[in-house]
Scaffold this motif. Structure first.
Motif, PDB file in Angstrom:
ATOM      1  N   ALA A  51      -4.358 -11.557   1.774  1.00  0.00           N
ATOM      2  CA  ALA A  51      -4.270 -11.321   3.214  1.00  0.00           C
ATOM      3  C   ALA A  51      -3.032 -10.477   3.503  1.00  0.00           C
ATOM      4  N   ASP A  52      -3.161  -9.533   4.419  1.00  0.00           N
ATOM      5  CA  ASP A  52      -2.045  -8.632   4.724  1.00  0.00           C
ATOM      6  C   ASP A  52      -0.794  -9.396   5.141  1.00  0.00           C
ATOM      7  N   GLU A  53      -0.999 -10.515   5.848  1.00  0.00           N
ATOM      8  CA  GLU A  53       0.143 -11.286   6.349  1.00  0.00           C
ATOM      9  C   GLU A  53       0.985 -11.881   5.225  1.00  0.00           C
ATOM     10  N   LEU A  54       0.405 -11.994   4.037  1.00  0.00           N
ATOM     11  CA  LEU A  54       1.109 -12.626   2.918  1.00  0.00           C
ATOM     12  C   LEU A  54       1.698 -11.617   1.938  1.00  0.00           C
ATOM     13  N   VAL A  55       1.566 -10.342   2.257  1.00  0.00           N
ATOM     14  CA  VAL A  55       2.083  -9.300   1.363  1.00  0.00           C
ATOM     15  C   VAL A  55       3.449  -8.838   1.862  1.00  0.00           C
ATOM     16  N   ASP A  56       4.480  -9.064   1.053  1.00  0.00           N
ATOM     17  CA  ASP A  56       5.825  -8.648   1.443  1.00  0.00           C
ATOM     18  C   ASP A  56       6.050  -7.183   1.057  1.00  0.00           C
ATOM     19  N   GLU A  57       7.268  -6.718   1.239  1.00  0.00           N
ATOM     20  CA  GLU A  57       7.566  -5.302   0.975  1.00  0.00           C
ATOM     21  C   GLU A  57       7.346  -4.951  -0.492  1.00  0.00           C
ATOM     22  N   ALA A  58       7.748  -5.857  -1.379  1.00  0.00           N
ATOM     23  CA  ALA A  58       7.533  -5.608  -2.810  1.00  0.00           C
ATOM     24  C   ALA A  58       6.041  -5.562  -3.125  1.00  0.00           C
ATOM     25  N   GLY A  59       5.280  -6.413  -2.457  1.00  0.00           N
ATOM     26  CA  GLY A  59       3.835  -6.413  -2.649  1.00  0.00           C
ATOM     27  C   GLY A  59       3.197  -5.129  -2.158  1.00  0.00           C
ATOM     28  N   GLN A  60       3.685  -4.617  -1.041  1.00  0.00           N
ATOM     29  CA  GLN A  60       3.170  -3.348  -0.524  1.00  0.00           C
ATOM     30  C   GLN A  60       3.442  -2.209  -1.507  1.00  0.00           C
ATOM     31  N   ASP A  61       4.616  -2.243  -2.115  1.00  0.00           N
ATOM     32  CA  ASP A  61       4.937  -1.221  -3.115  1.00  0.00           C
ATOM     33  C   ASP A  61       3.994  -1.326  -4.311  1.00  0.00           C
ATOM     34  N   LYS A  62       3.681  -2.562  -4.704  1.00  0.00           N
ATOM     35  CA  LYS A  62       2.775  -2.772  -5.829  1.00  0.00           C
ATOM     36  C   LYS A  62       1.377  -2.263  -5.497  1.00  0.00           C
TER      37      LYS A  62
END
Length: 370
Positions: free
Chosen positions: A287-298
């Motif tokens: 879920a987008d709400e659970l993706v932090d900045e590091a996750g977005q980079d991944k």
């Protein structure tokens, strides 16, 4: 725990099951003796938790307050929240307010647990003190610590709802079905917490027994999507069916579209790209709400490595955007879903095309039975 899950949780907090007055009062009395719990306080705090989950306003989020604090001091978090009159007033509506609640259960919680100690000693002798101690620790630790702590930190997820809830175990026995916490947060108004054929919710078993005795009635078991064999056209009922069960639809998208394509990409990937592609199955389904900045980079790294994965990720985002059209009316929702399906088929990605074909067969359950 049966009193907590059936009465406090599913009946009082979520209204997913109706209970006979005799059964309701038995549960209130039993909780008073075994935990000293107040129905209004427990209900209000739990409703507040759902309304503000994983935020600073959440009364007991391990994602905010730390797992150790909630696991070992979860009961303290409850007590702190119970002193907040604003929470009680806003979220405690519809809870018992009779003479017994006002004059016995609420002001004399200690009296209840003391009475339980006397009964245990009378029944079991000196060992009754041990029995009583276990009773006093069991519910606060498992309900306030394990479920609110581990249930938002460790386990598996059937659905990508917008919080960190997890199913601790597929067999909800020790904590009366509350182990299936991700299922509950996805469908909070469902009286049945198990959602997969291999899952078991003993709390639901008790509700079914009470129903057979005429002492309970489940109001909801969660939304269900029906499929009509041979149906290949989309109508308003298709749109509503997909919307009503969007979490299960998205879980199917992850399983039937994302996973097969990731496996295909892994076969083609060289050694340098394999670790990146391997992470796609998990990251592209979150879920987008659970993706932090590091996750977005991944995710960006994954999408750069595979145009096909980028395509199915973009279509996942677009499909989630369709839900936002529900307030505009049925026709606009249907048009958005049709456009999504048309564009998805045009990609030429087989798993995506198969998913579209399945979407077209959806309808509301009552229409499928007609």
């Amino acid at each position: 725990m049966i009193s907590v899950t059936v009465y406090l949780h599913r009946h009082s907090a979520h209204r997913s099951v109706e209970l006979h007055p005799v059964l309701k009062h038995f549960f209130r009395f039993w909780l008073w003796m075994t935990t000293g719990m107040n129905t209004k306080e427990w209900t209000a705090i739990h409703r507040k938790h759902h309304a503000t989950c994983e935020t600073a306003e959440d009364p007991h989020s391990p994602q905010v307050m730390g797992l150790s604090n909630i696991l070992w001091r979860g009961a303290e978090a409850y007590r702190a929240a119970s002193k907040n009159e604003a929470i009680m007033q806003r979220y405690g509506a519809g809870t018992p307010d009779d003479w017994l609640e006002r004059h016995v259960y609420t002001p004399h919680g200690v009296l209840g647990v003391a009475l339980m100690m006397i009964i245990d000693v009378a029944l079991f002798g000196a060992i009754g003190l041990t029995v009583w101690a276990v009773q006093m620790v069991w519910t606060p630790f498992f309900a306030a610590g394990v479920i609110n702590g581990i249930g938002h930190f460790w386990g598996y997820r059937n659905f990508e709802c917008a919080d960190a809830s997890r199913n601790i175990s597929p067999w909800g026995i020790v904590i009366a079905g509350e182990e299936l916490h991700n299922n509950h947060h996805t469908y909070p108004n469902s009286a049945k917490l198990s959602q997969k054929p291999w899952e078991f919710d003993i709390g639901w078993m008790y509700i079914r027994i009470f129903e057979m005795l005429g002492m309970a009635k489940a109001r909801s078991k969660g939304p269900v999507v029906a499929q009509v064999p041979g149906k290949n056209t989309m109508d308003v009922d298709t749109a509503w069916a997909v919307l009503n069960d969007r979490f299960r639809v998205m879980a199917k998208y992850s399983r039937d579209v994302v996973s097969p394509l990731v496996e295909q990409e892994l076969e083609r990937a060289g050694n340098a790209r394999r670790s990146v592609v391997r992470a796609a199955k998990r990251m592209l389904s979150r879920a987008d709400e659970l993706v932090d900045e590091a996750g977005q980079d991944k995710i960006s790294e994954i999408l750069d490595a595979s145009p096909k994965l980028q395509t199915i990720y973009e279509f996942k985002q677009r499909l989630q955007g369709v839900w936002a059209k529900r307030s505009a009316g049925a026709e606009e929702l249907l048009n958005e879903l049709k456009a999504w399906c048309c564009d998805a088929e045009a990609t030429g990605i087989q798993s995506l095309q198969s998913f579209v074909a399945e979407i077209r067969s959806y309808t509301m359950p009552q229409l499928a039975r007609a």
